[in-house]
Design a protein around this motif. Structure first.
Motif, PDB file in Angstrom:
ATOM      1  N   ALA A 160       0.828  -1.200   0.000  1.00  0.00           N
ATOM      2  CA  ALA A 160       0.000   0.000   0.000  1.00  0.00           C
ATOM      3  C   ALA A 160       0.867   1.256   0.000  1.00  0.00           C
ATOM      4  O   ALA A 160       1.841   1.360   0.736  1.00  0.00           O
ATOM      5  N   GLN A 161       0.483   2.213  -0.844  1.00  0.00           N
ATOM      6  CA  GLN A 161       1.153   3.505  -0.874  1.00  0.00           C
ATOM      7  C   GLN A 161       0.406   4.551  -0.052  1.00  0.00           C
ATOM      8  O   GLN A 161       0.997   5.533   0.394  1.00  0.00           O
ATOM      9  N   VAL A 162      -0.891   4.331   0.114  1.00  0.00           N
ATOM     10  CA  VAL A 162      -1.710   5.156   0.997  1.00  0.00           C
ATOM     11  C   VAL A 162      -2.494   4.223   1.907  1.00  0.00           C
ATOM     12  O   VAL A 162      -3.140   3.290   1.425  1.00  0.00           O
ATOM     13  N   VAL A 163      -2.420   4.460   3.205  1.00  0.00           N
ATOM     14  CA  VAL A 163      -3.168   3.654   4.170  1.00  0.00           C
ATOM     15  C   VAL A 163      -4.105   4.592   4.930  1.00  0.00           C
ATOM     16  O   VAL A 163      -3.654   5.568   5.548  1.00  0.00           O
ATOM     17  N   VAL A 164      -5.386   4.292   4.869  1.00  0.00           N
ATOM     18  CA  VAL A 164      -6.408   5.078   5.559  1.00  0.00           C
ATOM     19  C   VAL A 164      -6.968   4.235   6.693  1.00  0.00           C
ATOM     20  O   VAL A 164      -7.331   3.073   6.481  1.00  0.00           O
ATOM     21  N   THR A 165      -7.040   4.798   7.869  1.00  0.00           N
ATOM     22  CA  THR A 165      -7.600   4.061   9.002  1.00  0.00           C
ATOM     23  C   THR A 165      -8.805   4.809   9.559  1.00  0.00           C
ATOM     24  O   THR A 165      -9.012   5.992   9.284  1.00  0.00           O
ATOM     25  N   GLY A 166      -9.578   4.079  10.363  1.00  0.00           N
ATOM     26  CA  GLY A 166     -10.564   4.709  11.214  1.00  0.00           C
ATOM     27  C   GLY A 166      -9.885   5.071  12.518  1.00  0.00           C
ATOM     28  O   GLY A 166      -8.772   5.604  12.535  1.00  0.00           O
ATOM     29  N   ARG A 167     -10.514   4.734  13.654  1.00  0.00           N
ATOM     30  CA  ARG A 167      -9.946   5.097  14.948  1.00  0.00           C
ATOM     31  C   ARG A 167      -8.802   4.162  15.288  1.00  0.00           C
ATOM     32  O   ARG A 167      -8.985   2.966  15.495  1.00  0.00           O
ATOM     33  N   VAL A 168      -7.616   4.695  15.317  1.00  0.00           N
ATOM     34  CA  VAL A 168      -6.451   4.013  15.881  1.00  0.00           C
ATOM     35  C   VAL A 168      -5.859   4.969  16.915  1.00  0.00           C
ATOM     36  O   VAL A 168      -6.213   6.145  16.959  1.00  0.00           O
ATOM     37  N   THR A 169      -4.990   4.474  17.752  1.00  0.00           N
ATOM     38  CA  THR A 169      -4.314   5.392  18.663  1.00  0.00           C
ATOM     39  C   THR A 169      -3.468   6.356  17.841  1.00  0.00           C
ATOM     40  O   THR A 169      -2.991   6.014  16.750  1.00  0.00           O
ATOM     41  N   ASP A 170      -3.289   7.555  18.365  1.00  0.00           N
ATOM     42  CA  ASP A 170      -2.503   8.541  17.628  1.00  0.00           C
ATOM     43  C   ASP A 170      -1.104   8.016  17.318  1.00  0.00           C
ATOM     44  O   ASP A 170      -0.588   8.192  16.215  1.00  0.00           O
ATOM     45  N   ALA A 171      -0.486   7.372  18.300  1.00  0.00           N
ATOM     46  CA  ALA A 171       0.875   6.878  18.121  1.00  0.00           C
ATOM     47  C   ALA A 171       0.950   5.718  17.139  1.00  0.00           C
ATOM     48  O   ALA A 171       2.015   5.442  16.576  1.00  0.00           O
ATOM     49  N   ALA A 172      -0.176   5.016  16.913  1.00  0.00           N
ATOM     50  CA  ALA A 172      -0.177   3.887  15.970  1.00  0.00           C
ATOM     51  C   ALA A 172       0.218   4.319  14.569  1.00  0.00           C
ATOM     52  O   ALA A 172       0.742   3.522  13.786  1.00  0.00           O
ATOM     53  N   LEU A 173      -0.047   5.584  14.244  1.00  0.00           N
ATOM     54  CA  LEU A 173       0.309   6.089  12.918  1.00  0.00           C
ATOM     55  C   LEU A 173       1.818   6.078  12.704  1.00  0.00           C
ATOM     56  O   LEU A 173       2.283   6.085  11.558  1.00  0.00           O
TER      57      LEU A 173
END
Length: 578
Positions: A160-173
């Motif tokens: 993946a070149q772009v990964v979109v998430t819903g709710r994850v912890t801020d630090a998970a990014l």
């Protein structure tokens, strides 16, 4: 790896994504668009337009930035999916098609537990309030688990070149990309903890480069701050910096301030790892380069935090301007005049801000403000019936009676409700470009988190002469909200100043300096490695930002209020203050 940030909240500087891509070398660019309040905002957006529910700003940024990222090989990871990560990913693909690009887009889902509430309750999850222990009453509007970073890592590993998430912890990014880049295992606790700390520094964007910094007059280029990035090593240590030539500064002070932002116990919990903030070591490596090392990690807890938003009822407010003499008597008259219409209203909060000055040289210096905020389940009762009654007394009340707004209707508000769910009951799924799905297992190894005991005062510093001065001349502070709780992190800039601070700023003294915190339980935690104390004020913000009645509903100014209080300071500390 070099990982940057271009957004600290939904509404952050639109141009930051392009600035970060153009400003220098990056491997991954992250964007944090979500907060507890944002989920409620996105819910309202989805009510108006069912195909929405994600951060549309992110998609508009990609209109001018996706091609640049593609050409430079920069991966983009963002939690902009909000309540609709699949729809956000589809919107990103539409942008790519319009730009003539072939971009591999994946999204992470499973955080939305609204469709599974009955199932989870049947499995024994009671959704008791994490802060108060109260039982959940009523049906929530949203319910989202804070997922970790391994779904992001799997998506990147799949191309993946772009990964979109819903709710994850801020630090998970940051944890997810760092784990993917370095090939960490699920049990590389120290490395994961180091990435968590780096993620916490980056998550609020320009706050790490001098934004909202206590000693802001020392920061160059505040008119247009650059955003931060971190160089993360294989062992999880990192160097926080920014692109050359951008405004702001990265110093031990700016990094310390961000480390203290919106934290509780020194044991910082995450679904992937627990980081011990007492082990963080900061070092100044020169111009705009601060190293973070020594972070120790342990297995995560066996439960995951879930954020629910509930309907709280309706809210309305009116503000009176009181000018000149007899301010208290004027405020009391307004209260008496409005008492009949407020009789029986569920919640009435009066707030008198004494911003008036003695012998005022200007009209504004003569003015105080009286705000009345009302809440009730009946929007009619506190709508025009209340606000019109406030306006109707304008010619029959105190001398100089002035209101700041015409009568208005009540508006609905939400209530923030934190809870936990056992890890094994949650789903965490990556949906790849081709539609295939990867299920992410929860951490196999977990650990119970022992409560951190309250810290004790230290021996007093050496005797000397003293002077009365604002505390903020000697120490910095950073404060913020965590649901209904507030935190105030306070740090010193020398060992001697910290010894004095730790000895003198007890919980009792903290409450005396900030009397509005006195009715609440306050915990103090020591972080001597950062020369810092962290105070957590339980319940100060009530039912969360969306339901707040304080003038400062997110406690952003609480630390600056503390710094403005006058205390007795040893003169030798003031002589050494810089």
């Amino acid at each position: 790896m070099r990982i940057g940030n271009c957004s600290g909240f939904y509404g952050d500087r639109f141009a930051a994504m392009r600035e970060m891509l153009d400003g220098g070398e990056l491997d991954v660019l992250t964007g944090d668009y979500l907060a507890e309040l944002t989920m409620l905002i996105l819910f309202r957006s989805r009510l108006k337009e069912p195909s929405r529910g994600y951060a549309t700003t992110f998609v508009r940024q990609l209109d001018e930035c996706l091609g640049v990222a593609w050409e430079k090989g920069v991966r983009i990871v963002a939690n902009a999916g909000g309540l609709a990560p699949a729809a956000c990913a589809a919107a990103v693909r539409e942008v790519a098609t319009r730009l003539g690009l072939r971009v591999n887009v994946a999204h992470v889902e499973g955080d939305d537990v609204m469709p599974r509430l009955a199932e989870l309750r049947a499995a024994g999850v009671d959704f008791a309030n994490l802060d108060t222990g109260a039982a959940l009453a009523g049906d929530p509007l949203t319910a989202n688990a804070y997922l970790g970073g391994w779904g992001i890592a799997a998506a990147l590993d799949a191309g993946a070149q772009v990964v979109v998430t819903g709710r994850v912890t801020d630090a998970a990014l940051v944890i997810g990309p760092a784990a993917w880049w370095h090939g960490w295992s699920r049990t590389d606790w120290d490395a994961l903890a180091g990435a968590l700390v780096a993620g916490h520094v980056l998550e609020c964007g320009a706050q790490a480069t001098g934004g909202n910094y206590a000693f802001f007059d020392e920061v160059p280029g505040l008119e247009h701050l650059g955003f931060p990035l971190a160089e993360i090593a294989e062992d999880g240590s990192s160097v926080v910096t920014k692109h050359p030539g951008t405004g702001g500064a990265v110093t031990v002070g700016t990094v310390t301030a961000q480390l203290l932002y919106e934290i509780g116990s020194p044991l910082y919990l995450n679904p992937d790892v627990t980081a011990d903030f007492t082990t963080i070591a900061l070092s100044d490596l020169g111009a705009d380069r601060v190293s973070i090392s020594g972070v120790r990690g342990t297995p995560p807890p066996a439960t995951t935090k879930v954020c629910l938003n509930l309907v709280g009822g309706y809210r309305n407010s009116m503000t009176f301007l009181l000018t000149g003499l007899d301010i208290d008597a004027k405020a009391d008259l307004v209260r008496r005049q409005l008492d009949p219409v407020l009789d029986g209203v569920r919640e009435v909060v009066w707030s008198l801000a004494r911003t008036d000055a003695d012998d005022p040289a200007t009209n504004e210096q003569a003015v105080a403000s009286l705000r009345v905020t009302v809440k009730d389940a009946d929007d009619k009762r506190i709508g025009r019936a209340f606000s019109s009654a406030a306006v109707e007394i304008a010619l029959a009340s105190y001398p100089g009676c002035t209101l700041t707004s015409p009568p208005g209707d009540a508006s609905p508000y939400g209530v923030y409700w934190p809870a936990v769910v056992p890890n094994e009951l949650l789903t965490h799924t990556v949906v790849l470009e081709d539609g295939s799905r990867l299920d992410i297992e929860p951490a196999r190894e977990t650990a119970s988190i022992a409560p951190v005991s309250a810290s004790s005062p230290r021996p007093t510093a050496r005797a000397s002469g003293t002077l009365r001065a604002p505390l903020g001349l000697l120490v910095g502070a950073r404060s913020g909200d965590k649901g209904g709780n507030a935190n105030v992190g306070v740090w010193a800039r020398s060992d001697e100043a910290f010894d004095w601070l730790a000895a003198g700023l007890t919980v009792e003294r903290f409450k005396a300096l900030l009397p509005e915190t006195a009715p609440y339980d306050v915990d103090r935690y020591d972080l001597p490695n950062l020369r810092a104390l962290n105070f957590v004020v339980h319940g100060l913000l009530g039912e969360g930002v969306a339901a707040g009645t304080r003038q400062d509903p997110q406690a952003k100014g609480l630390g600056e209020w503390l710094r403005a209080r006058h205390v007795t300071i040893p003169t030798y500390l003031m002589e050494g203050a810089s």
